[in-house]
Design an enzyme around this catalytic site. Structure first.
Site, PDB file in Angstrom:
ATOM      1  N   GLY A 183      -3.993  -8.894   2.981  1.00 27.85           N
ATOM      2  CA  GLY A 183      -3.880  -8.742   4.337  1.00 27.85           C
ATOM      3  C   GLY A 183      -2.255  -7.841   4.658  1.00 27.85           C
ATOM      4  O   GLY A 183      -1.724  -7.995   5.600  1.00 27.85           O
ATOM      5  N   ASN A 185      -2.487  -4.795   5.797  1.00 21.62           N
ATOM      6  CA  ASN A 185      -2.614  -4.230   7.035  1.00 21.62           C
ATOM      7  C   ASN A 185      -2.580  -5.046   8.268  1.00 21.62           C
ATOM      8  O   ASN A 185      -2.216  -4.512   9.219  1.00 21.62           O
ATOM      9  CB  ASN A 185      -4.044  -3.433   7.256  1.00 21.62           C
ATOM     10  CG  ASN A 185      -4.211  -2.085   6.383  1.00 21.62           C
ATOM     11  OD1 ASN A 185      -3.480  -1.313   7.058  1.00 21.62           O
ATOM     12  ND2 ASN A 185      -4.991  -1.739   5.591  1.00 21.62           N
ATOM     13  N   MET A 263     -14.649  -7.348   3.993  1.00 19.19           N
ATOM     14  CA  MET A 263     -15.847  -7.138   3.034  1.00 19.19           C
ATOM     15  C   MET A 263     -17.001  -7.867   3.085  1.00 19.19           C
ATOM     16  O   MET A 263     -17.431  -8.793   2.200  1.00 19.19           O
ATOM     17  CB  MET A 263     -15.360  -7.469   1.382  1.00 19.19           C
ATOM     18  CG  MET A 263     -13.836  -6.950   1.201  1.00 19.19           C
ATOM     19  SD  MET A 263     -13.927  -5.263   1.108  1.00 19.19           S
ATOM     20  CE  MET A 263     -14.843  -4.967  -0.434  1.00 19.19           C
ATOM     21  N   LEU A 266     -21.783  -6.282   8.445  1.00 22.90           N
ATOM     22  CA  LEU A 266     -22.016  -6.885   9.854  1.00 22.90           C
ATOM     23  C   LEU A 266     -23.422  -6.724  10.109  1.00 22.90           C
ATOM     24  O   LEU A 266     -23.912  -5.421   9.814  1.00 22.90           O
ATOM     25  CB  LEU A 266     -20.890  -6.573  10.735  1.00 22.90           C
ATOM     26  CG  LEU A 266     -19.351  -6.737  10.527  1.00 22.90           C
ATOM     27  CD1 LEU A 266     -18.719  -6.174  11.503  1.00 22.90           C
ATOM     28  CD2 LEU A 266     -19.165  -8.086  10.471  1.00 22.90           C
ATOM     29  N   ASN A 279     -12.798  -0.270  12.066  1.00 24.07           N
ATOM     30  CA  ASN A 279     -12.487  -0.609  10.692  1.00 24.07           C
ATOM     31  C   ASN A 279     -11.771   0.381  10.002  1.00 24.07           C
ATOM     32  O   ASN A 279     -11.947   1.620  10.388  1.00 24.07           O
ATOM     33  CB  ASN A 279     -14.083  -0.582   9.943  1.00 24.07           C
ATOM     34  CG  ASN A 279     -13.859  -0.904   8.575  1.00 24.07           C
ATOM     35  OD1 ASN A 279     -13.469  -1.931   8.059  1.00 24.07           O
ATOM     36  ND2 ASN A 279     -14.536   0.186   7.899  1.00 24.07           N
ATOM     37  N   HIS A 281     -11.169   2.126   6.432  1.00 17.75           N
ATOM     38  CA  HIS A 281     -11.843   2.437   5.032  1.00 17.75           C
ATOM     39  C   HIS A 281     -11.013   3.439   4.354  1.00 17.75           C
ATOM     40  O   HIS A 281     -10.563   4.525   4.646  1.00 17.75           O
ATOM     41  CB  HIS A 281     -13.327   3.227   5.345  1.00 17.75           C
ATOM     42  CG  HIS A 281     -14.049   3.521   4.248  1.00 17.75           C
ATOM     43  ND1 HIS A 281     -14.669   2.322   3.497  1.00 17.75           N
ATOM     44  CD2 HIS A 281     -14.480   4.675   3.555  1.00 17.75           C
ATOM     45  CE1 HIS A 281     -15.435   2.824   2.575  1.00 17.75           C
ATOM     46  NE2 HIS A 281     -15.027   4.374   2.742  1.00 17.75           N
ATOM     47  N   HIS A 360      -1.578   2.130   0.774  1.00 12.64           N
ATOM     48  CA  HIS A 360      -1.294   1.142   1.838  1.00 12.64           C
ATOM     49  C   HIS A 360      -0.351   1.586   3.027  1.00 12.64           C
ATOM     50  O   HIS A 360      -0.810   1.350   4.200  1.00 12.64           O
ATOM     51  CB  HIS A 360      -0.792  -0.094   1.182  1.00 12.64           C
ATOM     52  CG  HIS A 360      -2.067  -0.916   0.472  1.00 12.64           C
ATOM     53  ND1 HIS A 360      -3.329  -1.281   0.985  1.00 12.64           N
ATOM     54  CD2 HIS A 360      -1.871  -1.568  -0.844  1.00 12.64           C
ATOM     55  CE1 HIS A 360      -3.653  -1.827   0.290  1.00 12.64           C
ATOM     56  NE2 HIS A 360      -3.015  -2.114  -1.096  1.00 12.64           N
ATOM     57  N   GLU A 363      -2.267   3.833   5.318  1.00 10.03           N
ATOM     58  CA  GLU A 363      -3.327   2.915   6.061  1.00 10.03           C
ATOM     59  C   GLU A 363      -2.638   2.278   7.228  1.00 10.03           C
ATOM     60  O   GLU A 363      -3.076   2.172   8.473  1.00 10.03           O
ATOM     61  CB  GLU A 363      -3.987   1.764   5.369  1.00 10.03           C
ATOM     62  CG  GLU A 363      -5.059   2.297   4.072  1.00 10.03           C
ATOM     63  CD  GLU A 363      -5.661   1.348   3.408  1.00 10.03           C
ATOM     64  OE1 GLU A 363      -6.843   1.354   3.201  1.00 10.03           O
ATOM     65  OE2 GLU A 363      -4.897   0.145   3.183  1.00 10.03           O
TER      66      GLU A 363
END
Length: 379
Positions: A183, A185, A263, A266, A279, A281, A360, A363
């Site tokens: 977690g 992000n 992960m 959907l 999302n 990626h 990270h 992101e």
């Protein structure tokens, strides 16, 4: 109070063949910009994302773009005009009037500024708009006084509309975050929401992994709803789990659903139920959803790494680049419209853990950029 300004330029007052004489190639581009229907190349789009932060390439892709290059063919600046389909809130007034064409974005590499390229690009794009029959150009969402002064001096621009940035988001949207792992992000989004950088409220965190550290982050931050929705494959059909997941997320009535390290694929009913579904990626994906390759800022063509182990796949293939993309989720895995993206070069001999440590923070910033764009595109 922070304000954004829309400027307007009377295109009938422009010198049509304006350009600095020492740059003949760009001067020629200025003269023929209105007839240039060739799509901007993928390498330049990647360069725009690398140089300017992640969202401008989609605008360049949606319009016509004039590009300045050095003697080696490397881009040094660009200006887009007449982009179609943009949904920003500041494009819902004057931009919709007859005879008004939209200019921008424009950007010049840091090491090439103060040499007149920006002014030439500006006029090339404005002349392109005039050549298409527009009488006025709208220069949208300018926030710095020195930039406004530059447009005034260069093209006679005048302020036409003002926007209070806070008023562009009249209420804080309810956000549900879906996670499966540590977690980081999620933590970035929580921190930026708490500081006021992102005017959103994270009302729920949903995980399909009971051991996900993201749940501890949500608890510490006081997120009102924290749910674990696991799929017991031997006891429950996939369709039943998908329906249960849908109902769990729907219960919190989110305006926006963020998949930050989620992960699990959907179902189509889930995707249809939440049109605002983003999302992140860990790969640099192409703007064209159907493409299976992507071109990087140095011209390298490589596979578009979709799927659960994009970073590992890139390292196993000894690629020189990776990156991150935030996209709208569709029924086709990792093929939704790109909201923001940014490339990242791989360092020689770098391990997966070392690369992820650098990826990270990229992101985190990209997710925040994508959320802001989403906020400003809402009805």
């Amino acid at each position: 109070m922070r304000e954004l300004f829309n400027l307007v330029v009377d295109l009938g007052r422009l010198p049509f063949d304006f350009a600095c004489p020492e740059r003949s190639e760009l001067r020629e581009r200025s003269r023929r910009a209105q007839d240039d229907s060739v799509a901007i190349d993928e390498r330049t789009l990647a360069w725009i994302d690398d140089e300017f932060g992640g969202t401008w390439s989609s605008e360049a892709h949606a319009g016509s773009t004039v590009v300045a290059r050095d003697d080696a063919g490397t881009p040094s600046g660009f200006a887009t005009y007449d982009a179609k389909g943009m949904r920003f809130r500041w494009l819902r007034g004057l931009a919709l009037e007859p005879g008004v064409g939209v200019f921008g974005p424009i950007g010049v590499a840091r090491d090439r500024r103060r040499n007149g390229i920006g002014t030439e690009l500006l006029f090339a794009a404005l002349n392109g708009l005039r050549g298409r029959g527009y009488s006025r150009a709208l220069i949208a969402a300018v926030g710095e006084e020195k930039i406004i002064d530059w447009y005034r001096h260069a093209a006679g621009a005048e302020i036409a509309e003002r926007y209070d940035v806070a008023a562009l988001v009249p209420r804080r949207p309810r956000v549900t975050v879906m996670v499966s792992g540590s977690g980081t992000n999620l933590q970035s989004v929580l921190d930026r929401s708490r500081s006021g950088e992102l005017p959103i409220d994270v009302v729920a965190v949903v995980s399909n992994n009971a051991g996900a550290f993201a749940l501890e982050r949500a608890k510490k931050a006081g997120v009102p709803s924290r749910r674990v929705v696991t799929w017991k494959r031997k006891e429950e059909a996939r369709e039943a789990y998908d329906l249960r997941l849908l109902e769990e997320v729907r219960a919190d009535e989110p305006d926006l659903v963020l998949m930050l390290g989620w992960m699990h694929l959907l179902s189509e009913p889930f995707v249809r139920a939440f049109p605002s579904l983003l999302n992140v990626h860990p790969a640099f994906l192409p703007l064209e959803p159907a493409r299976d390759d992507v071109v990087m800022p140095d011209g390298t063509k490589m596979p578009a790494y979709r799927g659960p182990d994009a970073v590992g796949d890139a390292l196993r293939d000894k690629q020189l680049w990776t990156g991150a993309t935030v996209h709208t989720v569709t029924a086709d895995t990792d093929r939704g419209p790109v909201v923001a993206r940014k490339p990242l070069p791989v360092t020689a001999g770098e391990t997966r853990d070392q690369l992820m440590q650098r990826l990270h923070p990229l992101e985190h910033d990209l997710v925040a950029t994508a959320i802001r764009r989403w906020l400003y595109e809402q009805p």
